[in-house]
Design an enzyme around this catalytic site. Structure first.
Site, mmCIF file in Angstrom:
data_model
loop_
_atom_site.group_PDB
_atom_site.id
_atom_site.type_symbol
_atom_site.label_atom_id
_atom_site.label_comp_id
_atom_site.label_asym_id
_atom_site.label_seq_id
_atom_site.Cartn_x
_atom_site.Cartn_y
_atom_site.Cartn_z
ATOM 1 N N SER A 121 12.167 5.575 -4.546
ATOM 2 C CA SER A 121 12.356 6.652 -3.984
ATOM 3 C C SER A 121 13.806 7.014 -3.275
ATOM 4 O O SER A 121 13.922 7.828 -2.590
ATOM 5 C CB SER A 121 11.155 6.998 -2.850
ATOM 6 O OG SER A 121 11.062 6.154 -1.832
ATOM 7 N N HIS A 142 10.137 8.816 -10.395
ATOM 8 C CA HIS A 142 9.852 8.780 -9.026
ATOM 9 C C HIS A 142 8.343 9.598 -8.967
ATOM 10 O O HIS A 142 8.374 10.833 -8.916
ATOM 11 C CB HIS A 142 10.963 9.445 -8.227
ATOM 12 C CG HIS A 142 10.203 9.043 -6.867
ATOM 13 N ND1 HIS A 142 10.951 10.338 -5.835
ATOM 14 C CD2 HIS A 142 9.489 8.608 -5.897
ATOM 15 C CE1 HIS A 142 10.173 10.094 -4.818
ATOM 16 N NE2 HIS A 142 9.548 9.068 -4.652
ATOM 17 N N GLU A 154 10.176 13.193 -10.148
ATOM 18 C CA GLU A 154 11.496 13.055 -10.432
ATOM 19 C C GLU A 154 12.275 12.058 -11.531
ATOM 20 O O GLU A 154 11.766 11.026 -11.336
ATOM 21 C CB GLU A 154 12.486 12.695 -8.983
ATOM 22 C CG GLU A 154 12.196 14.044 -7.954
ATOM 23 C CD GLU A 154 12.560 13.714 -6.726
ATOM 24 O OE1 GLU A 154 13.125 14.579 -6.272
ATOM 25 O OE2 GLU A 154 12.739 12.309 -6.221
ATOM 26 N N ASN A 192 13.251 13.667 -1.184
ATOM 27 C CA ASN A 192 13.499 12.752 0.053
ATOM 28 C C ASN A 192 14.905 13.192 0.676
ATOM 29 O O ASN A 192 15.009 13.003 1.914
ATOM 30 C CB ASN A 192 13.558 11.130 -0.246
ATOM 31 C CG ASN A 192 12.059 10.646 -0.461
ATOM 32 O OD1 ASN A 192 11.089 11.288 -0.510
ATOM 33 N ND2 ASN A 192 12.071 9.565 -0.907
#
Length: 596
Positions: A121, A142, A154, A192
């Site tokens: 991540s 991800h 992702e 993130n």
């Protein structure tokens, strides 16, 4: 034609790894689930069976489908078991050296055409890929936690990832029923990178004792419609994991101070306060791993009555202003049983406010939320005036006039002369310093901010803003009034943006910077935050609704007060406002609304 994946391997069977195993097995793909030891393997098996059993209990999975799902999974110790799979996804802890060792071994074990993927991540997919002799076949996939539920994936390509590999993985995500966003290898990717700056900022608020953990979390849930408050979310993620992600983003992402982990996070990690998994983080939990919060020494103790906290009795309320916010506040107080004096600049404006309040109350009747008698009683409690002198006997005045400091100061100076002693004087400002307004009076101890959210009759949150001169009795009175209105009052200091805007708008500004850098599209960024984080709206949807001019003004105020370089308004935002692209109200903002 995209390649057909008939078998995949998953390395690491923690919460995320076990969830990824379930995703593939649910979709008819054979999975080889690998761990480092028999004990770890058994923990992964228990996690998977527990998740599928809960799905059966909730009626979301048939028993036969569960059994078929589990039959597709082979549990093995050691990477050698992955010699014949088509794709491997690594889901081990976020340590670069560990992942590089695993990928070097996977390169040796797996067949030449196998795709090697990491679920990282925050770490560099590129740095992981160079541990192999096939970096063109390494990619980031991800997933978000819990993987069986969260729709977003992702897909992270490096500068050498083969286009065929990217296309194959995108097709696989579609087969799994996921929405993929394909992006380049950058610290934090989309979700993130935008989420953790916000979480870190929330922790800094708590560390500075600007507001309580409960009020910070309530503010973001009720003011923004987020599924969890930031501190509760930190506990769910794990403070050790959050620290690693922030530290990696800070080192890899240009050393932006907003991603430098707040010292409190490291202190809590060192003390073993890791969040839910350890039983204690920002909150205390029933036991390690439990989601049930239990009272601790920081839990606020509610008094049996507001008067016990020193709150003054409020029976009659004055509302000054004629805009949308003033109209909503008048309705809120009248419905709650208060006698209300509405003061506007003339009979014509009073008539418009009356019609707006009446229309809104009638809608409540049509929707079954209000009886005819309740509507009539609420209207009967409102007195209409065009002169401030009629506020001489009220117990509370709420100012909701234009957001110009000079206008507000002049109004408060007049209220100071007209109102009786002991009256609470409140401003609904969302961006101006409350202390500047308070010092226009001879009674700054009686002045407080009451920041309602629009539309006031619907939004459940009020920010109670106390200055360094606000008395404890005034704050207690304001909180008691919020409770009587059926609202949640959160108390904070007199600082630009208060809680909600101070946390929300830097996140929105970061999204604009991400778009400006051509890292991703507005659509993909919006998808990432809605599907990956459960936000009700993506940042660009929200900016267009709020208004780009309003957003820019708030961001400028935050930057001017806090002087944080990361808060400087994104040039793209400034350019769009200059061009007259203000969002929905002008027909165009980040999207063209005239074609919809």
């Amino acid at each position: 034609m995209a390649r057909e994946f008939t078998s995949v391997g998953v390395v690491g069977l923690g919460t995320m790894g076990a969830g990824i195993v379930e995703v593939f097995a649910r979709n008819g793909i054979d999975v080889v689930a690998v761990e480092i030891s028999a004990a770890a393997l058994e923990r992964g098996r228990v996690t998977l069976t527990g998740s599928t059993d809960r799905a059966v209990a909730k009626g979301k999975l048939a028993e036969a489908d569960r059994d078929a799902l589990l039959s597709r999974v082979t549990f093995q110790v050691g990477l050698d078991a992955l010699h014949s799979v088509d794709l491997v996804i690594e889901a081990v802890p976020e340590h670069l050296d560990l992942k590089q060792r695993i990928f070097a071994e996977l390169d040796r074990v797996c067949k030449p055409e196998a795709i090697l993927a990491t679920n990282t991540s925050s770490l560099s997919v590129t740095e992981i890929s160079v541990a192999t002799t096939r970096p063109n076949q390494v990619i980031g996939i991800h997933f978000f936690n819990p993987a069986p539920v969260m729709k977003l994936v992702e897909v992270v390509r490096t500068v050498v990832t083969s286009a065929d590999v990217v296309a194959d993985v995108e097709a696989l995500c579609e087969r799994l029923g996921k929405v993929d966003v394909t992006i380049n290898d950058r610290a934090g990717f989309i979700a993130n990178a935008l989420l953790f700056g916000y979480l870190n900022h929330a922790v800094s608020m708590f560390e500075a004792r600007y507001a309580t953990r409960e009020d910070i979390d309530a503010a973001m849930k009720l003011g923004c419609g987020l599924p969890m408050g930031p501190l509760a979310l930190m506990d769910l993620i794990g403070l050790d994991t959050a620290y690693e992600i922030l530290d990696t983003m800070y080192r890899r992402g240009g050393r932006d101070r907003r991603h430098a982990p707040v010292p409190l996070i490291k202190q809590m990690v060192t003390a073993g306060l890791l969040g839910r998994k350890s039983g204690r983080g920002f909150y205390t939990y029933e036991r390690p791993g439990s989601p049930v919060v239990v009272p601790d020494e920081q839990t606020p103790v509610a008094s049996e009555s507001a008067l016990a906290d020193g709150a003054r009795g409020i029976a009659k309320v004055g509302v000054v202003g004629s805009g949308t916010m003033a109209t909503g506040i008048i309705e809120v107080f009248a419905k709650a049983g208060y006698e209300v004096v509405s003061v506007t600049r003339g009979a014509e404006k009073s008539a418009k406010v009356f019609e707006s309040v009446k229309t809104s109350l009638n809608k409540g009747v049509v929707r079954g939320k209000l009886s005819d008698a309740d509507r009539d009683a609420a209207l009967g409690r409102i007195n209409w005036s065009a002169t401030l002198e009629h506020l001489a006997d009220v117990d509370l005045v709420v100012e909701a006039v234009v957001e110009e400091l000079s206008v507000k100061k002049a109004l408060f100076a007049s209220l100071d002369e007209i109102c009786k002693p002991g009256v609470v004087l409140a401003t609904t400002t969302s961006s101006l310093p409350v202390i500047d307004v308070a010092m226009a009076t001879q009674r700054p101890a009686d002045v407080v901010g009451l920041h309602f959210f629009n539309p006031a009759p619907i939004m459940p949150l009020i920010e109670v803003v106390q200055t360094i001169r606000t008395s404890t009795e005034t704050t207690a009175t304001a909180k008691a009034v919020c409770a009587t209105l059926g609202k949640t009052g959160v108390v904070c200091g007199d600082r630009s943006g208060f809680i909600v805007n101070a946390l929300l708008f830097p996140y929105l500004n970061d999204a604009v910077k991400m778009l400006e850098a051509s890292y991703s599209t507005a659509d993909d960024i919006d998808y990432a935050m809605k599907l990956g984080c459960g936000y009700p709206m993506g940042p660009f949807e929200l900016l267009d609704v709020v208004g780009l001019d309003v957003s820019l003004a708030i961001q400028r105020e935050l930057y001017l007060e806090l002087r944080e370089p990361g808060f400087a308004p994104a040039p793209l935002l400034e350019h769009l406002v200059t061009a007259g692209y203000l969002g929905r109200k002008s027909g165009r903002g980040f999207r063209d609304h005239t074609r919809r």
